[in-house]
Each structure stands twice: as C-alpha cells, then as structure tokens.
Design an enzyme around this catalytic site. Structure first.
Site, PDB file in Angstrom:
ATOM      1  N   GLY A   1       0.832  -1.188   0.000  1.00 24.05           N
ATOM      2  CA  GLY A   1       0.000   0.000   0.000  1.00 24.05           C
ATOM      3  C   GLY A   1       0.864   1.235   0.000  1.00 24.05           C
ATOM      4  O   GLY A   1       2.068   1.167   0.232  1.00 24.05           O
TER       5      GLY A   1
ATOM      6  N   GLY B   1       0.699   5.494   1.138  1.00 21.95           N
ATOM      7  CA  GLY B   1      -0.084   6.550   1.755  1.00 21.95           C
ATOM      8  C   GLY B   1       0.785   7.755   1.986  1.00 21.95           C
ATOM      9  O   GLY B   1       1.904   7.835   1.473  1.00 21.95           O
ATOM     10  N   GLY B   2       0.251   8.660   2.754  1.00 22.30           N
ATOM     11  CA  GLY B   2       0.958   9.907   3.008  1.00 22.30           C
ATOM     12  C   GLY B   2       2.293   9.704   3.684  1.00 22.30           C
ATOM     13  O   GLY B   2       3.242  10.417   3.423  1.00 22.30           O
ATOM     14  N   PHE B   3       2.379   8.701   4.526  1.00 23.30           N
ATOM     15  CA  PHE B   3       3.631   8.475   5.233  1.00 23.30           C
ATOM     16  C   PHE B   3       4.677   7.793   4.366  1.00 23.30           C
ATOM     17  O   PHE B   3       5.859   7.862   4.634  1.00 23.30           O
ATOM     18  CB  PHE B   3       3.400   7.616   6.484  1.00 23.30           C
ATOM     19  CG  PHE B   3       2.859   8.388   7.637  1.00 23.30           C
ATOM     20  CD1 PHE B   3       3.540   9.519   8.094  1.00 23.30           C
ATOM     21  CD2 PHE B   3       1.701   8.004   8.277  1.00 23.30           C
ATOM     22  CE1 PHE B   3       3.050  10.241   9.179  1.00 23.30           C
ATOM     23  CE2 PHE B   3       1.215   8.727   9.344  1.00 23.30           C
ATOM     24  CZ  PHE B   3       1.878   9.848   9.802  1.00 23.30           C
ATOM     25  N   GLY B   4       4.215   7.098   3.383  1.00 26.13           N
ATOM     26  CA  GLY B   4       5.161   6.425   2.500  1.00 26.13           C
ATOM     27  C   GLY B   4       4.607   5.105   2.016  1.00 26.13           C
ATOM     28  O   GLY B   4       3.432   4.792   2.217  1.00 26.13           O
TER      29      GLY B   4
ATOM     30  N   VAL C   1       4.455   0.959   1.653  1.00 24.96           N
ATOM     31  CA  VAL C   1       4.646  -0.225   2.494  1.00 24.96           C
ATOM     32  C   VAL C   1       4.844  -1.436   1.591  1.00 24.96           C
ATOM     33  O   VAL C   1       4.080  -1.654   0.651  1.00 24.96           O
ATOM     34  CB  VAL C   1       3.429  -0.464   3.405  1.00 24.96           C
ATOM     35  CG1 VAL C   1       3.711  -1.609   4.359  1.00 24.96           C
ATOM     36  CG2 VAL C   1       3.081   0.797   4.166  1.00 24.96           C
TER      37      VAL C   1
ATOM     38  N   LYS D   1       8.061  -0.352   5.862  1.00 23.09           N
ATOM     39  CA  LYS D   1       7.466   0.936   5.519  1.00 23.09           C
ATOM     40  C   LYS D   1       8.556   1.960   5.311  1.00 23.09           C
ATOM     41  O   LYS D   1       9.388   2.185   6.188  1.00 23.09           O
ATOM     42  CB  LYS D   1       6.556   1.383   6.657  1.00 23.09           C
ATOM     43  CG  LYS D   1       5.866   2.689   6.368  1.00 23.09           C
ATOM     44  CD  LYS D   1       4.719   2.883   7.316  1.00 23.09           C
ATOM     45  CE  LYS D   1       3.775   3.950   6.799  1.00 23.09           C
ATOM     46  NZ  LYS D   1       2.434   3.778   7.317  1.00 23.09           N
TER      47      LYS D   1
ATOM     48  N   ASP E   1      -3.654   8.681  15.060  1.00 18.84           N
ATOM     49  CA  ASP E   1      -4.192   8.434  13.719  1.00 18.84           C
ATOM     50  C   ASP E   1      -4.999   7.144  13.681  1.00 18.84           C
ATOM     51  O   ASP E   1      -4.792   6.290  12.840  1.00 18.84           O
ATOM     52  CB  ASP E   1      -3.054   8.413  12.690  1.00 18.84           C
ATOM     53  CG  ASP E   1      -3.569   8.683  11.285  1.00 18.84           C
ATOM     54  OD1 ASP E   1      -4.722   9.162  11.147  1.00 18.84           O
ATOM     55  OD2 ASP E   1      -2.835   8.413  10.321  1.00 18.84           O
TER      56      ASP E   1
END
Ligand SMILES: *[C@@H]1O[C@H](CO)[C@@H](O)[C@H](O)[C@H]1NC(C)=O
Ligand SMILES: *[C@@H]1O[C@H](CO)[C@@H](O)[C@H](O)[C@H]1NC(C)=O
Ligand SMILES: *[C@@H]1O[C@H](CO)[C@@H](O)[C@H](O)[C@H]1NC(C)=O
Ligand SMILES: *[C@@H]1O[C@H](CO)[C@@H](O)[C@H](O)[C@H]1NC(C)=O
Length: 675
Positions: free
Chosen positions: A359, A361-364, A366, A381, A478
């Site tokens: 996946g 997302g905003g954090f990076g 995975v 991640k 979160d």
C-alpha cells in the site's frame, strides 16, 4: 695441468716416476686426465671474447648480437701418448642451454679441440668463431668440433636449423643429425629443440680403435640413451695436434641468442666423469621463448583483464556501498538490536520492487518482505523525511514503541535510516487493513457482527494499553479503519502508532501541523493542535461508527451533500431510527442491544466536549459489559452539531472534496492509506 682438486681430477696412473722428480717428466709417456665442472665458479678455465661466468657459475658464451665468446680448459691436453702416437680415446660431456628471444636463433655453439687458444682472425656468424673465409676447410686448422647449430646455413649445406654436427677443420660437417634422442624402451626418435631454453646434455665419445665419434643427446636429468644420436667415423689422429686445447665457442649473428654451458666433464682414455646435475646453475630466464610469449601476448592481456576486473569490482563495490548506504549516528548505538541493515531490507523486498507493494499513503510506501536470515515475513514501511532535527527523539520513541508488545498492536520490529528515508519494519499482517472489508473494496467478504464486535474490542484494548498500561502515555493520533490491520485470525490490530509524532518534531512551529485524518479529528485538536488521549477517544468513536454502520466518517447524504457520519447517526437517534444506521450488509443479523450500546458509545466518544468523553478504560468496561453506559438522550448532543463545531474550529467541510474523503489537514496531506 694443475687443476683445483674440487673441480678437476688429474690422474697420473701410468706415470709414477713423475712424482720422483721434475727431471723425469720426459720419461712419463702416459697421462690419463679427467675433469668435471658442475658450474664454473672457480673453474680452471680461461675466457675470451664476450664470454663470462656469472656469479652463480653459469658460463655464458655469448651475450649480445654479432659477437663471439670462448671458454677453454686453461691448460692444453695431451691427446697422444707420444709425439708420433695416435690420438687416444676420449670422452666429453656437457650440459648446455640456448636461450633465444625469437623463434629463429642464428649461428650456434661448439665444443672444439684446437691447437691454439687464440681465435682473433676468425669470423662470427656462420663460422661459429672457429674459422674465417680463407681458413675454412684447411687441413692446417687441426680442429675437431661438435656443433650445436641453430641456424640452417645454405652455404655450408646445413641440414636444418636445429642439428648436431661433427666438424673436422671445416664447417662443412662430416656428419650431422637433427637434434633429438632415441627412446630406450620404444626406440622411437624424439626431436629436441636446441634453442628451447631447456637445458640438455651432450655426450661425445671418441674411440681410438675404431676412430668412431659417438654423439648422444638427451634432456638434462634423463639417463643417457643407449642408442646414440649418430656415430661418425673420422680418424682424429690425422687431425689433432699434441697438445690441444679443449673448450667452447659461441657465436651469434645479428640477433641476440645466449649460448650457455652449465656443466662440463672430460675423460682422457676413459669415460667422462658424471656431472652432478643437482649442483648446476639454473638457466635463470628459463624458457625464453615461452617467457617472451608470456610477456608479449599473455601478460598485457592478463594485465588489461586484471585492471578491468579490478575496475569492475571497485565499481560494483561502490555501487553496493551506495545502494546499501545507511545513515548511522553515534547516539544510535544503544538502539543496535532494533536497527535493521538496509541490505537485509533491500534483499527482503527484492530491492523494493513494485510487486511487493502492499500500500501507499501519506507516510510512505509499504512493502511486503521476507527477511533473508530468519525467513520472517515483515511489512517494510519507507517514510521519507527531510528533517534531521528531532530525529533522535523520534528514533528513541520508535525504539521504545518497539518495546511495546500487545496482542492488539502491530509489533514494530525495528528501523533503519538512510539519508532522506526512515524505514520501519513491522510484523506482517496477512489479511490487510480493515477499511478494505468495510467499504467493499477488492471483493473482500463482509465481516459478520461477531467479527466486528471482536475487532472493536481488540482495538479498544490495544488503545487502552497505549494510554494507560504502558510506562508512558502513548497517543496514537491516527486511529482509523485503514490503520487497523487484520492478522491471520481476523483479529484487529492497531498499527502506525506514534508515527504522526515524526511530523510533530522538527517542523516549523509557525505552520499548523495537525496530523490525522478528516472525520477522525476532534474539534479541540483542530483548534489547539494539541493531541491527548481524549483526541484518540474521539477518533475511536468515529472508528466505532464506521465499523457498525459500514460508512465512511464523512458520507454523502441523499441530496449528495457531504455530512459527518456522527451527525447522520445522531439524527437517526433523534428520529428513533438508530438501528437503521447499521450496515445493511449485515442484513439485520446482529445483537440489537450490543449494536445500540455500540452506536451510543460511539456517539459518546465523539462528544464535542473532551471532558464528556469516556476514557479508554471506561470504554473497555462498557464493551465488556462490566459497566452500563450512562443514560443518554439525543438531546445531550443538541446544538452540538459537529459541522458547526468544526466550522467554529476554523475548518469548513465544504472544502473536503478528496475522492476518498479521508484527506488530512495540516502541513502533510493524504495521510490515509496503508499502515
Ligand atoms: C717421430 O717422427 C719423426 C718424423 O715424422 C721422426 O723424426 C722421429 O724420430 C719420430 N720419433 C719417434 C719416437 O718415433
Ligand atoms: C683468416 O685467418 C688466418 C689465420 O689466422 C689469417 O692469416 C687470415 O688473414 C684470415 N683471413 C681473413 C680473411 O680474415
Ligand atoms: C623432427 O624434426 C625434423 C626436422 O625438423 C622433422 O623433419 C621430423 O618430422 C621431426 N620428427 C618428429 C618425430 O617430430
Ligand atoms: C689413423 O691414422 C693414423 C695415422 O695416420 C694411423 O696410424 C692409424 O692406423 C689410423 N687408424 C685407423 C683405425 O685407421
């Protein structure tokens, strides 16, 4: 006649009178002389021309082009017992080697017996240093020679450029034979190449009775072949003077060939003593031909290849170094056990290949990976970051979080750091994130009521642990369906905790940096930006409704208007139709009391006033049925419409037009997505 005892032996077997007094020497009619040299250090020889004895005892007859070299036994030998007698039998043996830079070596060398020890008027080249134009062939020469000819000279009818010849007063050989030997066992002839650089031994024996000259050639170290190379009949009594000098001549034409003698033995009227071949000097340069090939062809290629290989290795090592380069600072030493090597993670994910992507997302992003050594499945991640400031605190927190162990938390196994990248390694959760099941993505099966209730209880339990059961308070920041992951038994487990802190640290204090996901953000968080356990409870309330209703936190109403899920549920409660908010995919198959309690608990957690929200401990008690939910009426929440609360917080939901409606606000956007 005097020779050093260690190198030569003089035997006066038939002349006992000699020992009585010098005046009787004349009566001494017979001398048998022999000598042997293994190497020529200190030997009784005289040199002429360019010949030298090297320090290791090797006799080099020639050195440079177009010159002659000679070496003689210092004293002449008496070949006849009496002035008018016949030439006695004799034997000579020597070890020689011819080193040539090129395939064709010119001229050659000889063993000779000659009346004098001066060859001043002779020619080099074809005459092998023994004759000149006018003397060649003259009976006055009184010269017997064995030539080792490495140059086929048409002028002298030489048979080839690699032969042994018997010469009498002339370079027109009496007889010659290609260099080689006959095998004792098979009788087959084997060629030897004189200028191969390989040492060889030659035996020349003169039999006075038969006047035969017997020549035998062999490789050094081989026993003397029984069958000689060839036998020549020539009556040396008609040739040799008395006394005569014995020695070697070497001659090169225009090209450099070195004729060497390693050992020499001579026996008058008897066999030549054996040469001790173990004491012989070495032909230092070995096989010059082979060597020159090595030097001229193989060596440059080998060198080039070596350089190329070294270059490639260096480039590969550099690339490897760069590829696996990590950022490591002194303060990280204590976190050693939690530190993964980038190389291992690189291999685990096959170089972070797309097909390993779980996946983004905003954090990076995975990735799924398998650790090379333990074969353990992990989720890797990659979080990009630029701020080094605060990194230490963050890593400290990551590591301390890594020490957190709870059934309903996704275990953080460790981290790795590169220049602009932080890499976190988590347990791998085979069933992915919960939101995929709730919102019918990827054809995931619908979760039944028991599963949903179990997941909610699990997450509540995990969150309680973070808030109260651990040594310090950890605020998740979160909580949302996409951060809840399902393990192999479909247990919900909370992931990504503490990561939001990364963006708290080191960011510009002037900018708002509220982190979280829209719909999960408590109103006071929007106002103050300050997270607390109660902001987590708020997010948990949204999560609760999301699971029960199967709806996103911000939904479309019938008029296609965006409304908060909480307001929608509240409205239904007001209208007495609370059960209608339950996920239709459950098809009514759920415990009404549990469902009612859950929805009301969700609303309670979502209370706009933080102090009105329950703690996670209370939430847990309600879920476990240990405590009853306080009596609530929808009026509790009257005038506390969430949208208006949010608007008062300076936030307008109308700007939320992201497709998945889970956009976050603040300096970092799009914080939703995988863990
Ligand atoms: C040797 O020969 C020479 C002549 O050729 C002669 O004068 C001399 O007497 C001979 N000597 C002996 C010992 O036979
Ligand atoms: C050849 O050698 C003889 C005897 O040493 C000498 O007298 C003569 O001059 C030489 N001839 C040439 C052409 O060098
Ligand atoms: C040996 O050398 C000679 C001349 O170079 C050649 O004619 C002959 O065939 C060779 N014999 C063998 C057995 O190699
Ligand atoms: C060799 O020559 C000498 C002198 O010319 C002679 O006396 C002798 O008989 C010869 N030997 C043979 C075997 O022909």
């Amino acid at each position: 006649m005097a020779a050093k005892l260690h190198t030569s032996i003089l035997v006066y077997s038939m002349c006992p009178i000699l020992l009585i007094g010098p005046n009787l020497v004349a009566f001494c009619t017979a001398q048998v002389q022999s000598f042997v040299y293994s190497g020529f250090k200190g030997a009784d020889i005289t040199l002429d021309g360019v010949a030298v004895v090297r320090s290791d005892g090797l006799l080099e007859l020639t050195r440079i082009a177009d010159v002659r070299g000679y070496a003689f036994h210092r004293d002449p030998l008496r070949f006849r017992r009496s002035p008018n007698g016949t030439v006695q039998s004799f034997s000579v043996s020597f070890v020689f080697g011819v080193q040539s830079d090129i395939d064709v070596s010119v001229d050659g060398m000889t063993f000779f017996i000659a009346p004098g020890n001066k060859f001043s008027n002779t020619f080099s080249g074809a005459y092998l240093g023994l004759f000149n134009d006018s003397t060649n062939g003259s009976p006055n020469n009184h010269i017997f020679a064995v030539e080792l000819d490495t140059f086929g000279n048409g002028e002298f009818k030489d048979m080839d450029s690699n032969h042994v010849g018997i010469d009498v007063n002339s370079l027109f050989s009496v007889q010659a034979q290609a260099a080689g030997f006959y095998d004792d066992m098979t009788g087959t002839f084997t060629n030897l190449t004189l200028n191969s650089g390989e040492p060889m031994q030659l035996w020349v024996e003169y039999d006075a009775q038969t006047t035969q000259v017997i020549s035998t050639l062999a490789r050094l170290g081989a026993t003397k072949p029984r069958r000689p190379l060839f036998t020549t009949t020539t009556n040396l009594s008609d040739v040799l003077e008395n006394p005569s000098y014995v020695g070697f001549s070497g001659s090169t034409g225009s090209l450099s060939t070195i004729y060497c003698v390693l050992g020499w033995s001579f026996g008058m009227d008897g066999p030549a003593p054996a040469i001790n071949i173990t004491n012989l000097p070495k032909l230092l340069r070995g096989h010059r031909k082979a060597r020159s090939k090595v030097l001229e062809i193989v060596l440059p290629i080998a060198t080039a290849m070596f350089i190329a290989v070294v270059g490639i290795v260096i480039v590969l090592l550099m690339r490897r170094r760069l590829r696996y380069a990590e950022l490591r600072e002194d303060w990280e030493v204590e976190f050693g056990p939690h530190r993964f090597s980038y190389k291992d993670l690189y291999h685990a994910t096959e170089g972070f290949k797309d097909h390993h992507l779980l996946g983004a997302g905003g954090f990076g992003k995975v990735y799924k990976g398998v650790l090379p050594k333990s074969k353990m499945e992990v989720a890797v991640k990659k979080v990009s970051h630029e701020s080094r400031q605060g990194m230490k605190e963050f890593i400290t927190e990551v590591v301390s979080i890594g020490r957190l162990r709870h059934r309903y938390l996704v275990q953080l196994l460790g981290y790795c750091r590169r220049k602009d990248e932080l890499i976190l390694v988590y347990e791998y959760m085979p069933n992915g994130s919960l939101d995929k099941y709730l919102h019918c993505e990827e054809d995931k099966p619908t979760l039944d009521w028991t599963q949903r209730f179990g997941i909610i209880k699990g997450i509540a339990c995990g969150l309680l642990y973070l808030h109260e059961k651990w040594e310090k308070i950890v605020i998740h920041r979160d909580i949302k369906a996409s951060n809840v992951l399902l393990d192999g038994e479909m247990n919900g487990r909370l992931g990504d905790f503490g990561l939001a802190r990364l963006y708290d640290h080191g960011t510009d204090l002037q900018t708002t940096h509220v982190v979280g996901t829209m719909g999960y953000l408590a109103p006071e968080l929007l106002r103050s930006g300050k997270a607390s356990p109660l902001t987590d409870v708020f997010a948990f309330g949204t999560f609760l409704l999301e699971v029960a209703c199967g709806q996103r936190p911000i939904k479309q109403d019938s008029k296609d208007k965006q409304i908060m899920l909480v307001d929608w549920v509240l409205e239904h409660w007001n209208n007495g139709t609370l059960m209608q908010t339950m996920d239709t995919r459950l098809q009514g198959d759920f415990d009404k009391d549990e469902a009612s309690m859950l929805l009301k608990l969700g609303l309670l957690c979502l209370h706009p006033l933080p102090t009105a929200r329950p703690s996670m401990k209370q939430v847990m008690e309600y879920l476990d049925g240990e405590a009853a939910l306080p009596e609530l009426t929808p009026t509790h929440f009257n005038n506390l419409n969430m949208v208006s609360m949010m608007e008062r917080g300076g936030f307008r939901p109308s700007i939320l037009s992201y497709p998945d409606l889970t956009a976050s606000i603040g300096t970092f956007s799009g914080l939703s997505g995988g863990r």
